[in-house]
Design a protein around this motif. Structure first.
Motif, mmCIF file in Angstrom:
data_model
loop_
_atom_site.group_PDB
_atom_site.id
_atom_site.type_symbol
_atom_site.label_atom_id
_atom_site.label_comp_id
_atom_site.label_asym_id
_atom_site.label_seq_id
_atom_site.Cartn_x
_atom_site.Cartn_y
_atom_site.Cartn_z
ATOM 1 N N SER A 56 -73.939 -136.933 -86.552
ATOM 2 C CA SER A 56 -72.744 -137.735 -86.325
ATOM 3 C C SER A 56 -71.593 -136.846 -85.854
ATOM 4 C CB SER A 56 -72.360 -138.431 -87.639
ATOM 5 O OG SER A 56 -71.234 -139.241 -87.459
ATOM 6 N N LEU A 57 -70.978 -137.215 -84.717
ATOM 7 C CA LEU A 57 -69.871 -136.437 -84.168
ATOM 8 C C LEU A 57 -68.687 -137.336 -83.843
ATOM 9 C CD1 LEU A 57 -71.829 -134.164 -81.654
ATOM 10 C CD2 LEU A 57 -71.028 -133.546 -83.942
ATOM 11 N N ASP A 58 -67.516 -136.980 -84.345
ATOM 12 C CA ASP A 58 -66.281 -137.705 -84.057
ATOM 13 C C ASP A 58 -65.789 -137.301 -82.673
ATOM 14 O OD1 ASP A 58 -63.454 -138.349 -83.853
ATOM 15 O OD2 ASP A 58 -63.501 -138.703 -86.013
ATOM 16 N N VAL A 59 -65.534 -138.290 -81.807
ATOM 17 C CA VAL A 59 -65.153 -137.997 -80.423
ATOM 18 C C VAL A 59 -63.720 -137.493 -80.288
ATOM 19 C CG1 VAL A 59 -66.858 -139.555 -79.443
ATOM 20 C CG2 VAL A 59 -64.546 -140.410 -79.895
ATOM 21 N N GLY A 60 -63.007 -137.388 -81.382
ATOM 22 C CA GLY A 60 -61.678 -136.788 -81.344
ATOM 23 C C GLY A 60 -61.744 -135.269 -81.226
ATOM 24 N N ARG A 61 -62.935 -134.724 -81.416
ATOM 25 C CA ARG A 61 -63.131 -133.275 -81.299
ATOM 26 C C ARG A 61 -63.318 -132.891 -79.836
ATOM 27 N NH1 ARG A 61 -68.001 -132.371 -85.416
ATOM 28 N NH2 ARG A 61 -67.746 -130.204 -84.771
ATOM 29 N N SER A 62 -63.169 -131.618 -79.551
ATOM 30 C CA SER A 62 -63.359 -131.145 -78.173
ATOM 31 C C SER A 62 -64.846 -131.147 -77.829
ATOM 32 C CB SER A 62 -62.801 -129.726 -78.013
ATOM 33 O OG SER A 62 -63.639 -128.795 -78.684
ATOM 34 N N ILE A 63 -65.135 -131.222 -76.539
ATOM 35 C CA ILE A 63 -66.522 -131.199 -76.064
ATOM 36 C C ILE A 63 -67.205 -129.898 -76.505
ATOM 37 C CG2 ILE A 63 -67.954 -130.999 -73.973
ATOM 38 C CD1 ILE A 63 -67.188 -133.844 -74.589
ATOM 39 N N SER A 64 -66.513 -128.777 -76.365
ATOM 40 C CA SER A 64 -67.142 -127.501 -76.737
ATOM 41 C C SER A 64 -67.413 -127.439 -78.238
ATOM 42 C CB SER A 64 -66.303 -126.315 -76.272
ATOM 43 O OG SER A 64 -65.030 -126.351 -76.853
ATOM 44 N N ASP A 65 -66.546 -128.019 -79.058
ATOM 45 C CA ASP A 65 -66.748 -128.051 -80.501
ATOM 46 C C ASP A 65 -67.967 -128.913 -80.851
ATOM 47 O OD1 ASP A 65 -66.162 -127.520 -83.198
ATOM 48 O OD2 ASP A 65 -64.958 -129.350 -83.364
ATOM 49 N N MET A 66 -68.054 -130.093 -80.206
ATOM 50 C CA MET A 66 -69.202 -130.974 -80.464
ATOM 51 C C MET A 66 -70.500 -130.315 -79.986
ATOM 52 S SD MET A 66 -67.874 -134.878 -79.832
ATOM 53 C CE MET A 66 -67.364 -134.659 -78.131
ATOM 54 N N ALA A 67 -70.459 -129.684 -78.810
ATOM 55 C CA ALA A 67 -71.649 -129.009 -78.274
ATOM 56 C C ALA A 67 -72.081 -127.878 -79.203
ATOM 57 C CB ALA A 67 -71.361 -128.479 -76.872
ATOM 58 N N GLY A 68 -71.128 -127.165 -79.774
ATOM 59 C CA GLY A 68 -71.449 -126.095 -80.719
ATOM 60 C C GLY A 68 -72.190 -126.629 -81.936
ATOM 61 N N GLU A 69 -71.775 -127.790 -82.406
ATOM 62 C CA GLU A 69 -72.450 -128.418 -83.547
ATOM 63 C C GLU A 69 -73.889 -128.806 -83.180
ATOM 64 O OE1 GLU A 69 -71.788 -130.634 -87.436
ATOM 65 O OE2 GLU A 69 -70.222 -129.689 -86.256
ATOM 66 N N VAL A 70 -74.068 -129.340 -81.972
ATOM 67 C CA VAL A 70 -75.414 -129.701 -81.513
ATOM 68 C C VAL A 70 -76.271 -128.440 -81.390
ATOM 69 C CG1 VAL A 70 -76.771 -130.713 -79.622
ATOM 70 C CG2 VAL A 70 -74.619 -131.802 -80.344
ATOM 71 N N GLU A 71 -75.718 -127.381 -80.828
ATOM 72 C CA GLU A 71 -76.473 -126.126 -80.686
ATOM 73 C C GLU A 71 -76.935 -125.600 -82.041
ATOM 74 O OE1 GLU A 71 -75.402 -123.393 -77.070
ATOM 75 O OE2 GLU A 71 -73.552 -124.044 -78.083
ATOM 76 N N LYS A 72 -76.062 -125.673 -83.052
ATOM 77 C CA LYS A 72 -76.450 -125.243 -84.403
ATOM 78 C C LYS A 72 -77.616 -126.084 -84.904
ATOM 79 C CE LYS A 72 -71.846 -123.970 -85.885
ATOM 80 N NZ LYS A 72 -70.735 -124.388 -86.744
ATOM 81 N N HIS A 73 -77.550 -127.382 -84.643
ATOM 82 C CA HIS A 73 -78.606 -128.309 -85.057
ATOM 83 C C HIS A 73 -79.923 -127.940 -84.379
ATOM 84 C CE1 HIS A 73 -80.637 -132.299 -85.506
ATOM 85 N NE2 HIS A 73 -80.038 -132.238 -86.685
ATOM 86 N N VAL A 74 -79.879 -127.705 -83.078
ATOM 87 C CA VAL A 74 -81.076 -127.334 -82.306
ATOM 88 C C VAL A 74 -81.671 -126.030 -82.851
ATOM 89 C CG1 VAL A 74 -81.894 -126.551 -80.034
ATOM 90 C CG2 VAL A 74 -80.371 -128.533 -80.194
ATOM 91 N N LEU A 75 -80.825 -125.016 -83.041
ATOM 92 C CA LEU A 75 -81.312 -123.727 -83.548
ATOM 93 C C LEU A 75 -81.928 -123.862 -84.930
ATOM 94 C CD1 LEU A 75 -78.468 -121.333 -82.333
ATOM 95 C CD2 LEU A 75 -80.832 -121.462 -81.498
ATOM 96 N N SER A 76 -81.305 -124.673 -85.777
ATOM 97 C CA SER A 76 -81.832 -124.896 -87.125
ATOM 98 C C SER A 76 -83.227 -125.530 -87.065
ATOM 99 C CB SER A 76 -80.865 -125.775 -87.907
ATOM 100 O OG SER A 76 -81.444 -126.220 -89.088
ATOM 101 N N LEU A 77 -83.386 -126.514 -86.188
ATOM 102 C CA LEU A 77 -84.676 -127.189 -86.064
ATOM 103 C C LEU A 77 -85.735 -126.261 -85.469
ATOM 104 C CD1 LEU A 77 -83.466 -130.671 -84.881
ATOM 105 C CD2 LEU A 77 -84.488 -130.111 -87.083
ATOM 106 N N LYS A 78 -85.360 -125.506 -84.467
ATOM 107 C CA LYS A 78 -86.315 -124.583 -83.848
ATOM 108 C C LYS A 78 -86.752 -123.524 -84.879
ATOM 109 C CE LYS A 78 -85.494 -125.352 -79.066
ATOM 110 N NZ LYS A 78 -86.650 -125.558 -78.228
ATOM 111 N N HIS A 79 -85.816 -123.097 -85.711
ATOM 112 C CA HIS A 79 -86.127 -122.112 -86.752
ATOM 113 C C HIS A 79 -87.103 -122.723 -87.770
ATOM 114 C CE1 HIS A 79 -85.590 -118.681 -89.373
ATOM 115 N NE2 HIS A 79 -85.322 -119.509 -90.366
ATOM 116 N N GLN A 80 -86.897 -123.996 -88.128
ATOM 117 C CA GLN A 80 -87.790 -124.674 -89.079
ATOM 118 C C GLN A 80 -89.195 -124.827 -88.536
ATOM 119 O OE1 GLN A 80 -86.102 -128.447 -90.214
ATOM 120 N NE2 GLN A 80 -84.199 -127.526 -90.909
ATOM 121 N N GLN A 81 -89.313 -124.997 -87.207
ATOM 122 C CA GLN A 81 -90.612 -125.196 -86.576
ATOM 123 C C GLN A 81 -91.426 -123.917 -86.492
ATOM 124 O OE1 GLN A 81 -89.574 -126.977 -82.832
ATOM 125 N NE2 GLN A 81 -89.366 -129.024 -83.707
ATOM 126 N N GLN A 82 -90.778 -122.768 -86.615
ATOM 127 C CA GLN A 82 -91.484 -121.489 -86.491
ATOM 128 C C GLN A 82 -92.214 -121.108 -87.749
ATOM 129 O OE1 GLN A 82 -88.435 -118.807 -85.200
ATOM 130 N NE2 GLN A 82 -88.539 -119.513 -83.099
#
Length: 187
Positions: free
Chosen positions: A161-187
């Motif tokens: 869940s992301l609030d659109v009041g945040r900046s695009i780069s801030d929201m993208a950073g949150e998504v990147e953390k999510h992706v990295l966390s999932l990729k780490h779990q898959q290893q």
């Protein structure tokens, strides 16, 4: 992994999707590009879409998601996905519309490699964004109809869940953390 960027019109699905596509190097599929002409004409006239209008569009997007998953690709898809049923169609296709009386189907768990990024904000904030937007068939007058049918995702739907009041780069950073966390779990 497939990330479906969802939310009412004007939340920035395309902007975030394009930004993430550039940053992650993943293909981005803009859901609006797959609407049949009749849907676009209807929305341009200020007429809200019905479920029957949306189903063929959602089936097309499901096929894109299925193709990307079958190829083992990571991808981003922008789609309003306003109702739980729409999100189930995106994940499982037309099988979710089979009446239980003719063909009982077991509870279908969400695929573990498909996630939703739920973009949300207040009606007033998003309405201002839509009113300022030019050159798009979706007019600000239709926003109320989208908020009226919106069913925010529930815990079992694999979403961020992301609030659109945040900046695009801030929201993208949150998504990147999510992706990295999932990729780490898959290893």
């Amino acid at each position: 992994m497939i990330y479906i960027i969802m939310g009412v019109s004007g939340t920035g699905k395309t902007t975030l999707g394009t930004f993430l596509s550039d940053k992650l190097g993943w293909p981005f599929h803009e859901g609006d590009d797959f609407h049949p002409p009749e849907n676009i004409e209807k929305m341009a006239r200020g007429v809200p879409l019905t479920d029957q209008d949306r189903f063929p569009w959602l089936f097309r997007l499901h096929e894109i998601i299925k193709r990307e998953r079958c190829c083992g690709s990571d991808a981003l898809v922008a789609c309003s996905a306003l109702k739980r049923l729409y999100r189930q169609i995106l994940r499982h296709g037309s099988t979710v519309l089979t009446p239980p009386s003719t063909c009982p189907r077991p509870h279908v768990s969400p695929p573990l490699d498909v996630f939703f990024i739920y973009l949300h904000g207040s009606y007033d904030f998003i309405h201002q964004r839509l009113a300022a937007r030019r050159g798009h068939y979706m007019k600000a007058d239709l926003l109320r109809s989208q908020f009226d049918i919106l069913e925010p995702p529930s815990e079992e739907e694999n979403f961020l869940s992301l609030d659109v009041g945040r900046s695009i780069s801030d929201m993208a950073g949150e998504v990147e953390k999510h992706v990295l966390s999932l990729k780490h779990q898959q290893q």
